[in-house]
Motif scaffolding. Structure first.
Motif, PDB file in Angstrom:
ATOM      1  N   GLY A 112       6.353 -45.081  53.128  1.00  0.00           N
ATOM      2  CA  GLY A 112       5.202 -45.298  52.268  1.00  0.00           C
ATOM      3  C   GLY A 112       5.612 -45.528  50.833  1.00  0.00           C
ATOM      4  O   GLY A 112       6.575 -46.242  50.544  1.00  0.00           O
ATOM      5  N   SER A 136      -0.664 -44.541  55.027  1.00  0.00           N
ATOM      6  CA  SER A 136       0.193 -43.610  54.295  1.00  0.00           C
ATOM      7  C   SER A 136      -0.513 -42.961  53.110  1.00  0.00           C
ATOM      8  O   SER A 136      -0.398 -41.755  52.895  1.00  0.00           O
ATOM      9  CB  SER A 136       1.471 -44.317  53.837  1.00  0.00           C
ATOM     10  OG  SER A 136       1.169 -45.355  52.915  1.00  0.00           O
ATOM     11  N   SER A 164       1.974 -39.737  50.318  1.00  0.00           N
ATOM     12  CA  SER A 164       2.263 -40.666  51.412  1.00  0.00           C
ATOM     13  C   SER A 164       2.813 -39.964  52.645  1.00  0.00           C
ATOM     14  O   SER A 164       3.616 -39.026  52.551  1.00  0.00           O
ATOM     15  CB  SER A 164       3.288 -41.719  50.961  1.00  0.00           C
ATOM     16  OG  SER A 164       2.753 -42.559  49.973  1.00  0.00           O
TER      17      SER A 164
END
Length: 764
Positions: free
Chosen positions: A656, A569, A640
């Motif tokens: 994330g 991420s 992310s």
């Protein structure tokens, strides 16, 4: 005696399978009933079962009561501690077990990490320590290593890290055994090169295993030679037998009609006791010592020997000292292997081989029977090795066939003689140490050659029901007498074990697993034929990471050796820490990343940034990337990747570490849809899970991936309240362990590793 021992073991294992410990009143009642049932002979087997159950429960209560008191949780405490074992270097840290000497309110044994130590403590030394302590806690995942259980069995009542430390001067005196172990380690380090052979030599001589690396242990496990690389019952037995023969040979010219056998027996018993004491008293060594002492006693008393009875008495002796030892791999493998050897000696007679009368026939005869014995042990121990270590080591019989003579004739005798030859005779002892070191080098060359074979081992999968029965049936070849018709069912059972594959989700279904990786994140999405991994969890200062400790073992338990898409991420270490271990041990087809490429290598080109709009379809399941924007220049948490997984009417959202800015972008672009399952952004921080985001997602189940008592104090109380205000359920990996959601498109089943009141349920 054998039946009594087996019944006690049954009671102990029954207690270990219980969901909770019985309360004190129940234990008292069970103890009274057990005492009464011991009197009638016909009720003694049942009384033995209850005895094992009660003793194990009482021991567990005492062990739990000896753990760190809640009032000391997270506190920085000062105490004087004795280094209880050889410290282990791990990355930039030292791990050591200490015994507090001046504070009785602290647990008897504490495991500490000392980061960037200024000195290396030695076993037996006293130190003034300042440390932050916590209750023992491990990550809870299906098929993962039970670190918390290991600490419990080791009677370690607290863990923590050193804030400051100072060696006490002058040092109090230490025991003779501790001083001997410490001096021998210093002697080998000064004399021999720092290599794998020296690490093995110190391990098999004084039980100092701290220099054997994780990679080396894996190599020994692949070749079935782990039992040679640490002091086991084999080493104690060899020492006793060697001393017995040595005294018989040396004393023969002076016997003059005297019975020198008793002197040899006493010498062997004393030698085995001394070796066990300097070895660190592992369970297999204790078992061997008790058997040596019992056999010696039968020799001295001129009584007939029943090895099954001796094994039973040794078992009861160890369990009386430590009832929790019954569930340790060392106990199970050691006693099971010796029981198999006793059984083989009673049931199988050596055939007369045609070449026995030839020159060298006796040597060929010994080689033949040693080979048969190794194959016998392979089949007999196969169920235990598969259940305990998830592997079957095909090459173990043949590697041991070559390694055992080297070990028995050279390594063990030479190293033990080197321990004795000290002081004025140290020059001779040093020469023997060099020879022992050379023998280990040869042995490790054989092991390394075998480990490089692509078929050195077969990894087994979790088995239940019929397949578990098939696994235990593989030992029929060892358990049944030669010529028995059902004996060869073992080969059919082995074929079934080899061909067994892990169950996969049906088409149009997806299994999601939020693994317990501490303060980090790792999620596995599994369809019928494909596998995606979202983040790999953290790395630690000790040099290990959750890719190696958690993610790879979990994927292998699913029968997966390939990751079709690995999504990293963003670049924070609590999400990327396991990447290198994953690439080292598994095949990764494609990588998507949110911030920077996780692998800097020209050999791996299938890496690209996550971008909103990316989508793929696997086995009826839709995967869609919602964030970051294609041309985004974000860094850190707000870079992310955000992934939406759709199975029929159900959606799951993996977020994330996005925070409020990324959440506002998703809302502004109408990217968020109601999702029944969501991984809480940024572990539930105050800077994420805004009210608008939580309302848009409307999750029925929200999971926060957290470290136990993390210093960030995640999740924030207001975040938890927001999800619950929407009618959702909030789960935390630090409380629930790994969380699994199985969806079939119509409903889903939610389960957790740790038992919660709502840990398993189905929702339509």
């Amino acid at each position: 005696m054998l039946r009594f021992s087996l019944c006690v073991l049954c009671g102990m294992y029954a207690m270990h399978q219980a969901a909770s410990l019985p309360s004190a009143p129940w234990l008292i009642a069970f103890a009274v009933i057990t005492t009464g049932m011991m009197l009638p002979a016909r009720l003694r087997p049942l009384a033995a079962v209850l005895l094992g159950y009660v003793v194990t429960a009482m021991t567990a209560h005492l062990a739990i009561g000896a753990q760190l008191q809640s009032r000391f949780e997270g506190q920085i405490l000062e105490f004087v501690g004795t280094i209880d074992d050889f410290p282990i270097a791990a990355g930039d840290a030292l791990r050591m077990v200490v015994k507090p000497q001046d504070r009785r309110e602290l647990p008897h044994r504490i495991r500490l990490s000392w980061y960037e130590p200024t000195e290396v403590p030695q076993i037996g030394e006293h130190w003034q320590l300042t440390a932050r302590l916590r209750v023992p806690r491990g990550m809870a995942n299906p098929r993962g290593f039970d670190y918390e259980g290991w600490l419990f069995r080791q009677r370690i009542g607290a863990t923590g890290y050193v804030v400051s430390a100072a060696r006490i001067t002058p040092q109090p005196g230490v025991s003779t055994v501790t001083e001997l172990r410490r001096l021998f380690l210093q002697r080998t380090h000064a004399l021999l090169p720092d290599d794998a052979a020296r690490a093995v030599l110190t391990a098999v001589t004084i039980g100092a295993r701290q220099d054997i690396t994780r990679e080396q242990w894996d190599q020994y496990a692949r070749t079935g030679t782990s039992h040679l690389m640490s002091i086991s019952g084999l080493h104690i037995g060899l020492a006793a037998a060697g001393l017995f023969l040595l005294v018989r040979v040396l004393a023969a010219p002076f016997a003059r009609g005297r019975n020198i056998r008793d002197a040899a027996v006493v010498t062997a018993a004393i030698g085995a006791t001394a070796y066990t004491l300097i070895s660190g008293l592992a369970v297999p060594a204790q078992r061997a010592l008790l058997m040596v002492l019992l056999v010696s006693l039968t020799f001295l008393m001129r009584r007939p020997r029943s090895y099954a009875r001796i094994l039973s008495l040794a078992c009861l002796g160890i369990l009386a000292a430590d009832p929790l030892a019954a569930v340790t791999p060392g106990f199970q493998l050691s006693f099971f292997a010796v029981a198999l050897l006793i059984w083989s000696g009673q049931q199988f007679k050596a055939p007369v081989l045609p070449y026995r009368s030839m020159a060298g026939g006796r040597i060929l005869d010994s080689v033949w029977h040693l080979t048969v014995l190794q194959v016998f042990l392979l089949f007999g121990l196969m169920p235990l090795t598969a259940l305990l270590f998830d592997r079957i080591t095909w090459l173990a019989p043949f590697v041991n066939l070559l390694a055992l003579p080297i070990f028995n004739l050279f390594t063990t005798p030479l190293s033990l003689l080197a321990v004795v030859l000290d002081g004025p005779m140290q020059f001779a002892g040093d020469a023997l140490l060099r020879l022992a070191h050379l023998s280990v080098i040869v042995l490790l060359w054989i092991v390394d050659l075998a480990a490089k074979s692509p078929h050195a081992e077969f990894r087994t999968l979790p088995m239940t029901g019929v397949m578990l029965t098939a696994l235990w049936a593989t030992m029929l070849w060892a358990a049944l007498p030669a010529g028995f018709p059902g004996r060869y069912l073992a080969w059919i059972a082995m074929l079934a074990v080899i061909l067994h594959v892990a169950p996969r989700p049906p088409r149009d279904c997806v299994d999601l697993h939020v693994l317990d990786v501490g303060q980090g994140l790792s999620v596995v999405a599994e369809t019928r034929t494909q596998l995606a991994v979202f983040d790999t969890g953290p790395a630690f200062r000790s040099g290990s990471d959750t890719g190696e400790l958690v993610l790879v073992p979990f994927l292998r338990s699913l029968g997966r050796e390939k990751i079709d898409v690995l999504i990293v991420s963003h670049a924070d270490l609590d999400h990327t820490g396991g990447v290198h271990s994953v690439f080292k041990q598994l095949d990764v087809a494609r990588v998507l990343f949110g911030e920077s490429p996780p692998i800097e290598s020209d050999r791996f080109s299938m890496q690209s940034r996550c971008a909103a709009g990316q989508a793929w379809h696997w086995d009826g399941i839709d995967f869609r990337m919602l964030h970051p924007p294609a041309l985004a220049t974000n860094s850190g948490n707000n870079s992310s990747c955000v992934l939406e997984i759709t199975a029929g009417l159900h959606r799951a959202l993996l977020t994330g570490d996005i925070e409020a800015p990324a959440e506002r972008w998703l809302l502004a672009h109408n990217s968020l849809r109601p999702s029944r399952f969501v991984v809480v952004p940024h572990h539930g921080s105050r800077t994420s899970s805004t009210p608008e985001f939580v309302t848009a997602v409307s999750a029925e189940v929200a999971v926060a991936s957290l470290g136990f008592q993390n210093h960030f104090r995640f999740p924030a109380l207001e975040v938890v309240q927001r999800y619950r205000a929407q009618g959702g359920e909030m789960l935390r990996t630090d409380q629930a362990g790994a969380v699994t959601v199985v969806s079939d498109g119509k409903g889903y089943t939610l389960s957790t590793t740790l038992p919660l009141s709502n840990s398993i349920r189905s929702i339509q």
